[in-house]
Design a protein around this motif. Structure first.
Motif, PDB file in Angstrom:
ATOM      1  N   THR A 324       0.828  -1.209   0.000  1.00  0.00           N
ATOM      2  CA  THR A 324       0.000   0.000   0.000  1.00  0.00           C
ATOM      3  C   THR A 324       0.869   1.269   0.000  1.00  0.00           C
ATOM      4  OG1 THR A 324      -1.601  -1.220   1.313  1.00  0.00           O
ATOM      5  CG2 THR A 324      -1.882   1.165   1.214  1.00  0.00           C
ATOM      6  N   LYS A 328      -0.357   8.101  -0.536  1.00  0.00           N
ATOM      7  CA  LYS A 328      -1.626   8.229  -1.238  1.00  0.00           C
ATOM      8  C   LYS A 328      -2.802   8.071  -0.272  1.00  0.00           C
ATOM      9  CE  LYS A 328      -3.871   6.182  -5.245  1.00  0.00           C
ATOM     10  NZ  LYS A 328      -3.722   5.211  -6.325  1.00  0.00           N
ATOM     11  N   VAL A 329      -2.687   7.097   0.618  1.00  0.00           N
ATOM     12  CA  VAL A 329      -3.760   6.881   1.593  1.00  0.00           C
ATOM     13  C   VAL A 329      -3.941   8.140   2.450  1.00  0.00           C
ATOM     14  CG1 VAL A 329      -4.399   5.600   3.687  1.00  0.00           C
ATOM     15  CG2 VAL A 329      -3.531   4.369   1.691  1.00  0.00           C
ATOM     16  N   ARG A 332      -5.502  10.948   0.545  1.00  0.00           N
ATOM     17  CA  ARG A 332      -6.942  10.734   0.324  1.00  0.00           C
ATOM     18  C   ARG A 332      -7.739  11.004   1.602  1.00  0.00           C
ATOM     19  NH1 ARG A 332     -11.148  11.388  -0.259  1.00  0.00           N
ATOM     20  NH2 ARG A 332     -12.775  10.474  -1.575  1.00  0.00           N
ATOM     21  N   MET A 333      -7.189  10.559   2.732  1.00  0.00           N
ATOM     22  CA  MET A 333      -7.887  10.822   3.991  1.00  0.00           C
ATOM     23  C   MET A 333      -7.963  12.317   4.249  1.00  0.00           C
ATOM     24  SD  MET A 333      -6.916   7.788   6.621  1.00  0.00           S
ATOM     25  CE  MET A 333      -5.385   8.273   7.116  1.00  0.00           C
ATOM     26  N   LYS A 335      -7.907  14.671   2.100  1.00  0.00           N
ATOM     27  CA  LYS A 335      -8.868  15.278   1.172  1.00  0.00           C
ATOM     28  C   LYS A 335     -10.282  15.182   1.754  1.00  0.00           C
ATOM     29  CE  LYS A 335     -10.319  15.404  -3.600  1.00  0.00           C
ATOM     30  NZ  LYS A 335     -10.840  14.599  -4.682  1.00  0.00           N
ATOM     31  N   GLU A 439      -6.646  16.107  -7.601  1.00  0.00           N
ATOM     32  CA  GLU A 439      -7.111  14.745  -7.770  1.00  0.00           C
ATOM     33  C   GLU A 439      -6.062  13.785  -7.281  1.00  0.00           C
ATOM     34  OE1 GLU A 439      -8.826  12.944 -10.966  1.00  0.00           O
ATOM     35  OE2 GLU A 439     -10.071  14.651 -11.575  1.00  0.00           O
ATOM     36  N   ILE A 440      -6.518  12.773  -6.601  1.00  0.00           N
ATOM     37  CA  ILE A 440      -5.585  11.741  -6.170  1.00  0.00           C
ATOM     38  C   ILE A 440      -5.898  10.527  -7.006  1.00  0.00           C
ATOM     39  CG2 ILE A 440      -4.977  10.277  -4.223  1.00  0.00           C
ATOM     40  CD1 ILE A 440      -6.170  12.873  -2.644  1.00  0.00           C
ATOM     41  N   ARG A 441      -4.920  10.043  -7.717  1.00  0.00           N
ATOM     42  CA  ARG A 441      -5.231   8.909  -8.596  1.00  0.00           C
ATOM     43  C   ARG A 441      -4.513   7.657  -8.162  1.00  0.00           C
ATOM     44  NH1 ARG A 441      -6.716   9.830 -13.886  1.00  0.00           N
ATOM     45  NH2 ARG A 441      -7.767  11.829 -14.110  1.00  0.00           N
TER      46      ARG A 441
ATOM     47  N   ASN B  85     -13.035   6.926  -1.344  1.00  0.00           N
ATOM     48  CA  ASN B  85     -12.408   7.010  -0.033  1.00  0.00           C
ATOM     49  C   ASN B  85     -11.595   5.743   0.250  1.00  0.00           C
ATOM     50  OD1 ASN B  85     -11.853   7.720   2.744  1.00  0.00           O
ATOM     51  ND2 ASN B  85     -13.570   9.117   2.588  1.00  0.00           N
ATOM     52  N   VAL B  86     -10.859   5.759   1.376  1.00  0.00           N
ATOM     53  CA  VAL B  86      -9.778   4.783   1.574  1.00  0.00           C
ATOM     54  C   VAL B  86     -10.163   3.323   1.300  1.00  0.00           C
ATOM     55  CG1 VAL B  86      -8.087   3.878   3.213  1.00  0.00           C
ATOM     56  CG2 VAL B  86      -8.606   6.306   3.176  1.00  0.00           C
ATOM     57  N   MET B  89     -10.712   2.900  -2.268  1.00  0.00           N
ATOM     58  CA  MET B  89      -9.453   3.117  -2.980  1.00  0.00           C
ATOM     59  C   MET B  89      -8.582   1.870  -2.912  1.00  0.00           C
ATOM     60  SD  MET B  89      -6.778   6.159  -2.215  1.00  0.00           S
ATOM     61  CE  MET B  89      -5.428   5.456  -1.337  1.00  0.00           C
ATOM     62  N   TYR B  94     -10.420   4.020  -7.547  1.00  0.00           N
ATOM     63  CA  TYR B  94      -9.958   4.980  -8.564  1.00  0.00           C
ATOM     64  C   TYR B  94      -9.947   4.378  -9.965  1.00  0.00           C
ATOM     65  CZ  TYR B  94      -9.079   8.929  -5.569  1.00  0.00           C
ATOM     66  OH  TYR B  94      -9.257  10.001  -4.738  1.00  0.00           O
ATOM     67  N   ASN B  98     -11.712   6.397 -12.845  1.00  0.00           N
ATOM     68  CA  ASN B  98     -11.036   6.763 -14.089  1.00  0.00           C
ATOM     69  C   ASN B  98     -11.711   6.137 -15.309  1.00  0.00           C
ATOM     70  OD1 ASN B  98      -9.137   8.371 -12.798  1.00  0.00           O
ATOM     71  ND2 ASN B  98      -7.781   6.633 -12.394  1.00  0.00           N
TER      72      ASN B  98
END
Ligand SMILES: Cc1cc2nc3c(=O)[nH]c(=O)nc-3n(C[C@H](O)[C@H](O)[C@H](O)COP(=O)(O)O)c2cc1C
Ligand code: SF4
Ligand code: FES
Lengths: 441, 157
Positions: A324, A328-329, A332-333, A335, A439-441, B85-86, B89, B94, B98
């Protein structure tokens, strides 16, 4: 095994089945006692809130004024918007009558004539079974003025559903009350506390759905029965919602004090592809994350988790395997908290945005080593300086993820210097609405 | 365009107002009823709600803009809400986001030209155990893959 909140009985959501299984018998018993007796029983049982803070339920009820000319209210918190939490919806779907019975007993204990069940607006599908159960209970004389005949009491109460409309902050109790009042749902400054000055300025108690659903069995079986289940200081069962990288995600009702590793291995089917756990969030994203190699022997109850440097929260367990990307995690949290901040307090409103910008920068390979300390400094400036606990909820993940996984974050910012910067020009200052475009991708 | 509540909805409103001690507090259910009738909350809708509840238009505006589920502009016949969300995700939320963006050429908040689809990135919907998920209007679709999502969306009529 004890199943208190979600007993293993088929079609328990049907009123006939519920009645055939001692349904509304707890309410009958309760109405034969005095309200103070009920509060005493719940106090002795050791029941603690299931909405996040694990506050003693009986004690909370005892804060309600005994003598007042004002109407009193109960708010049942089914906003369930904490990421990683999906337990209350199980009660809505599979055991709504026990929730209603719990509400009747609670209203009687605190002297409330009206209860609102606040259900998040997205839960259309789960509002229906609750409304159906309420209608059935009214038709059978279990709620409303006919209660007096049904139960032979002087007491009666009404139950209404209030549907939310998509705002995480409405789970915070004072925000929830403002939402029911039809205001913008800003959290209120405390004191005054809800028991003095709550809904429309009247004495109010707020409890989580799961908390209230525990009440009928406690009345039926007694406080000693309840307090002997699980961990003495945090007795009973919890609905553990397990999500993320496990083979069998889902909600498991288990006694408090169950080992976290057992929940993952025995119930949730272990980690996908038998990978190692890098990080685990034990109680919804607002609770500090733990390192995967630190959970051996860790019991799932309020005290044990506090000792381990986290908190029980809503019992929403998120498992992340060794592959993981924690940057990124965390981005995202953050955000999420940025999006959900109500904007009342500067540290929360601005801080969440700044943390998001910096995390996004690190994620894009443009971070610097000083960014990590900057993030922690912003988080520290939010923590403890806000009207409501969303501030902490936003600050803790940042503080603790970076502290506990510093290597991963440092590697990321060290790499950033060597890798040529992705040439998509994206200056945040030049965009019209800078942060919303992230944006988080 | 002027907005007036239908007779039927006025009755619904009268009924829901019994749940609250004052008129103003019924604003959230009233807005839902308005949105059901009109599809979204336009300025005309807000004016009518303000009139009905005897509060100012700016108070109504304040409430409408606080919550994500009141649509401030028109949405598609099918409103796609993708959770990223987590928990979602971690299970490919995502990828789904996308895929939908690319396939239907939609941005966050966008509507397709024929008005059929609109897209919104949403926060945790309480389906983390059945992630990844999307909601279409009021219905949840869980345990998805990008392929399954496209199949579901393409079958919408
Ligand atoms: C930002 C925020 C969100 C919250 N969301 C919820 C929620 O969705 N459900 C809930 O029961 N409690 C939530 N809480 C906790 C409530 O404020 C309150 O403590 C709880 O409902 C009390 O119930 P309990 O004593 O039965 O746990 C939230 C708190 C904060 C600060
Ligand atoms: S801490 Fe954040 S969410 Fe809570 S009142 Fe302040 S700005 Fe609003
Ligand atoms: S994270 Fe997507 S439903 Fe909870």
């Amino acid at each position: 095994m004890h199943r208190i909140v979600l007993p293993d009985i088929k079609n328990l959501q049907e009123i006939d089945v519920y009645l055939a299984n001692q349904g509304y018998y707890g309410a009958r018993l309760a109405f034969q006692k005095s309200p103070d007796d009920i509060i005493e029983i719940v106090k002795k049982s050791g029941l603690r809130g299931r909405g996040g803070a694990a506050f003693l339920t009986g004690l909370k009820w005892s804060f309600m004024p005994k003598v007042t000319s004002k109407p009193k209210y109960l708010c049942v918190n089914g906003d369930e918007s904490e990421p990683g939490s999906f337990k209350d919806r199980q009660i809505f779907e599979f055991n709504p009558h026990q929730l209603i019975e719990g509400i009747l007993i609670t209203c009687y204990a605190i002297g409330a004539q009206t209860a609102y069940i606040y259900i998040r607006g997205e839960y259309h599908k789960w509002i229906k079974p609750v409304q159906k159960a309420i209608d059935e209970a009214y038709n059978n004389g279990f709620i409303g003025s006919r209660m007096k005949e049904t139960f032979g009491t002087q007491f009666s109460c009404d139950i209404f559903i209030h549907k939310g409309a998509g705002a995480y902050i409405c789970g915070e109790e004072s925000s929830l009350m403002n939402s029911i009042e039809g205001q913008r749902a800003y959290p209120r400054v405390k004191p005054p506390f809800p028991a003095q000055n709550g809904l429309w300025g009247n004495p109010t108690t707020i409890n989580n759905v799961e908390t209230i659903t525990n009440v009928p069995p406690i009345i039926k079986n007694g406080s000693e029965w309840f307090s002997s289940i699980g961990e003495p200081k945090h007795p009973g069962t919890l609905l553990f919602g397990v999500s993320g990288h496990v083979n069998k995600p889902g909600v498991y009702e288990l006694p408090t004090g169950t080992l976290l590793t057992d929940i993952i291995e025995k119930y949730a089917g272990g980690v996908i592809n038998a990978k190692r756990i890098k990080c685990i969030i034990p109680g919804g994203t607002s609770m500090p994350p733990l390192k995967g190699d630190s959970i051996e022997g860790l019991k799932m109850d309020a005290e044990s988790l506090r000792a381990a440097g986290s908190a029980i929260g809503t019992g929403g367990i998120i498992v992340m395997d060794e592959d993981t990307d924690l940057v990124k995690v965390l981005a995202r949290m953050t955000k999420f908290y940025y999006h959900e901040s109500c904007g009342q307090c500067t540290p929360c409103r601005e801080g969440t945005g700044w943390m998001l910008k910096i995390l996004k920068r690190i994620l894009d390979g443009k971070g610097t080593k000083s960014d990590l300390d900057l993030l922690i400094s912003i988080a520290n400036n939010i923590d403890g300086n806000t009207v409501c606990a969303l501030g902490e909820a936003a600050a803790w993940p940042v503080k603790f993820t970076i502290a506990r996984f510093r290597d991963e974050f440092e590697n990321r910012v060290n790499e950033s210097i060597q890798i040529p910067v992705n040439n998509k020009v994206h200056s945040m200052r030049k965009t019209k609405n800078p942060i919303d475009n992230i944006e988080i991708r | 365009m002027e907005f007036k509540f239908s007779e039927e909805n006025l009755q619904k409103i009268a009924s829901v107002q019994k749940n609250y001690p004052d008129k103003r507090s019924s604003i959230m259910p009233v807005l839902y009823i308005a949105q059901e009738q009109n599809g979204w909350i336009s300025h005309e809708v807000m004016a009518e709600v303000a009139h009905l509840l005897e509060i100012t238009e700016s108070e109504v505006y304040g409430v409408v803009t606080f919550y994500t589920m009141y649509h401030k502009k028109q949405v598609g016949k099918f409103h796609l809400q993708v959770c990223t969300n987590v928990s979602c995700m971690l299970r490919g939320g995502y990828d789904i986001w996308n895929k939908i963006k690319d396939k239907y050429n939609l941005e966050d908040g966008g509507v397709t030209q024929d008005g059929k689809l609109s897209l919104e990135e949403v926060e945790c919907m309480g389906s983390c155990g059945t992630a990844p998920m999307i909601a279409i209007n009021e219905d949840y679709f869980e345990n998805l893959t990008p392929e399954k999502v496209i199949e579901i969306i393409d079958s919408l009529k």
